[in-house]
Design a protein around this motif. Structure first.
Motif, PDB file in Angstrom:
ATOM      1  N   SER A   1       0.832  -1.206   0.000  1.00 31.54           N
ATOM      2  CA  SER A   1       0.000   0.000   0.000  1.00 31.54           C
ATOM      3  C   SER A   1       0.866   1.256   0.000  1.00 31.54           C
ATOM      4  CB  SER A   1      -0.917  -0.006   1.230  1.00 31.54           C
ATOM      5  OG  SER A   1      -1.662   1.183   1.304  1.00 31.54           O
ATOM      6  N   GLU A   2       1.926   1.248   0.813  1.00 34.43           N
ATOM      7  CA  GLU A   2       2.802   2.418   0.921  1.00 34.43           C
ATOM      8  C   GLU A   2       3.598   2.668  -0.358  1.00 34.43           C
ATOM      9  OE1 GLU A   2       6.845   3.726   3.365  1.00 34.43           O
ATOM     10  OE2 GLU A   2       5.497   2.227   4.257  1.00 34.43           O
ATOM     11  N   PHE A   3       4.158   1.608  -0.945  1.00 34.98           N
ATOM     12  CA  PHE A   3       5.035   1.767  -2.106  1.00 34.98           C
ATOM     13  C   PHE A   3       4.277   1.881  -3.425  1.00 34.98           C
ATOM     14  CE2 PHE A   3       8.586  -0.759   0.247  1.00 34.98           C
ATOM     15  CZ  PHE A   3       8.884   0.372   0.991  1.00 34.98           C
ATOM     16  N   HIS A   4       3.150   1.170  -3.533  1.00 32.24           N
ATOM     17  CA  HIS A   4       2.480   1.086  -4.838  1.00 32.24           C
ATOM     18  C   HIS A   4       0.994   1.439  -4.795  1.00 32.24           C
ATOM     19  CE1 HIS A   4       6.156  -0.693  -6.324  1.00 32.24           C
ATOM     20  NE2 HIS A   4       6.099  -1.624  -5.392  1.00 32.24           N
ATOM     21  N   ASN A   5       0.539   1.881  -3.624  1.00 39.00           N
ATOM     22  CA  ASN A   5      -0.867   2.266  -3.473  1.00 39.00           C
ATOM     23  C   ASN A   5      -1.816   1.126  -3.851  1.00 39.00           C
ATOM     24  OD1 ASN A   5      -2.759   4.184  -2.653  1.00 39.00           O
ATOM     25  ND2 ASN A   5      -3.114   4.881  -4.748  1.00 39.00           N
ATOM     26  N   VAL A   6      -1.411  -0.088  -3.501  1.00 44.12           N
ATOM     27  CA  VAL A   6      -2.229  -1.275  -3.772  1.00 44.12           C
ATOM     28  C   VAL A   6      -2.695  -1.850  -2.438  1.00 44.12           C
ATOM     29  CG1 VAL A   6      -2.249  -3.637  -4.662  1.00 44.12           C
ATOM     30  CG2 VAL A   6      -1.041  -1.840  -5.912  1.00 44.12           C
TER      31      VAL A   6
END
Length: 322
Positions: free
Chosen positions: A131-136
């Motif tokens: 979530s933090e690195f790729h907004n997934v």
């Protein structure tokens, strides 16, 4: 292939590897699940971190400088992204990599008892970093409840292990368990999520899963403790950690409010959080008490904000002026 396409492909493969790890571990008919989980979860991390490295450092960063045809290992990715070698998340990954690299004939079913706290933490860490690195948000692909690994636990019996396995294998398992147990006590949930069992007394035999009795004539007197809780487990959040978690949840909900310490104090005062033992634990060691908060505090605040995110802070200010 365009760099952007490569990143997207790495992320998609990472998602798939992560799902495979969860599915393999949670299938009771698979006996190879410890090895399978460690392989696929490491693969998921490697793909996800390499996608992040490309975005942050450029495409060449995932290759060895002296061998541009070979991509770097997961260990190298971890060293470059998580530079603090004492960080619980990094220690967690390194231990799971050790397991992945262990010869399969050394791995027995008892390894599950040793590694499940690390596995569970690794799953949550992955979800957070994806979530933090790729907004997934992986919970959009796998429901939140499926991120909890299913496990049948019993304590590790050293004598049983030594009787069951050859010396070399037994010693390796016992030493690994000892090392990881010590590391769990020294680190937070970024390294391991402890699996604990609680026993409750009931007078209704139909609700009981096991039976005990108290012998009044026993040589050693005993007292039944109605409730025993460690505040380090039940109230483990500082005010800053609460704020961080609240903001994380608000972001997931699409609420633009940036929650800060002033807001937190407003909620504490209005809802009398510090006087509610379910929400707050007070440490009275010194003349100035300190406070820690439970998950219920975070959930209460988020739920109240959800009801009226635009006006909630203003309303609390006005109510406290009255």
């Amino acid at each position: 292939m365009v760099v952007k396409d490569i990143v997207e492909k790495l992320i998609e493969k990472s998602k798939e590897a992560f799902i495979m790890a969860i599915e393999i571990y949670n299938k009771p008919t698979i006996h190879y699940r410890i090895e399978g989980f460690s392989f696929f979860i490491c693969n998921a991390w490697e793909l996800m971190l390499k996608a992040h490295m490309i975005n942050k450092f450029g495409y060449p960063s995932i290759y060895y400088k002296d061998n541009p045809n070979r991509t770097i290992t997961l260990e190298k990715c971890i060293e470059q992204i998580f530079t603090n070698n004492k960080a619980p998340l990094r220690l967690n990954l390194e231990k799971i990599i050790d397991l992945r690299n262990t010869s399969t004939h050394f791995i027995t079913e008892e390894y599950e008892m040793v590694y499940i706290p690390l596995f569970q933490s690794c799953v949550f860490n992955f979800n957070e970093k994806m979530s933090e690195f790729h907004n997934v948000d992986m919970t959009e692909l796998i429901p939140q409840n499926f991120l909890t690994l299913s496990v049948s636990m019993k304590s590790l019996d050293v004598n049983e292990i030594r009787a069951k396995y050859p010396i070399e294998l037994a010693d390796k398992l016992i030493n690994t368990n000892s090392t990881i147990t010590e590391m769990i006590s020294e680190n937070n949930q970024g390294f391991a999520i402890r699996v604990e069992h609680y026993h409750y007394l009931t007078k209704d035999k139909n609700k009981a899963t096991s039976h005990v009795y108290i012998d009044k004539n026993a040589a050693t007197p005993a007292t039944i403790i109605k409730e025993l809780k460690d505040p380090n487990d039940t109230h483990k959040y500082t005010a800053k950690n609460c704020i961080k978690e609240i903001n994380k949840r608000l972001k997931k909900l699409g609420i633009s409010l940036v929650f800060n310490m002033h807001h937190f104090k407003l909620f504490c005062n209005y809802y009398e959080i510090k006087t509610n033992p379910k929400l707050c634990y007070t440490y009275k060691v010194t003349s100035n008490p300190t406070y820690s908060y439970s998950m219920q505090t975070i959930e209460l605040i988020v739920e109240e904000i959800k009801k009226d995110p635009i006006n909630i802070i203003g309303n609390l200010k006005n109510r406290q002026k009255k």
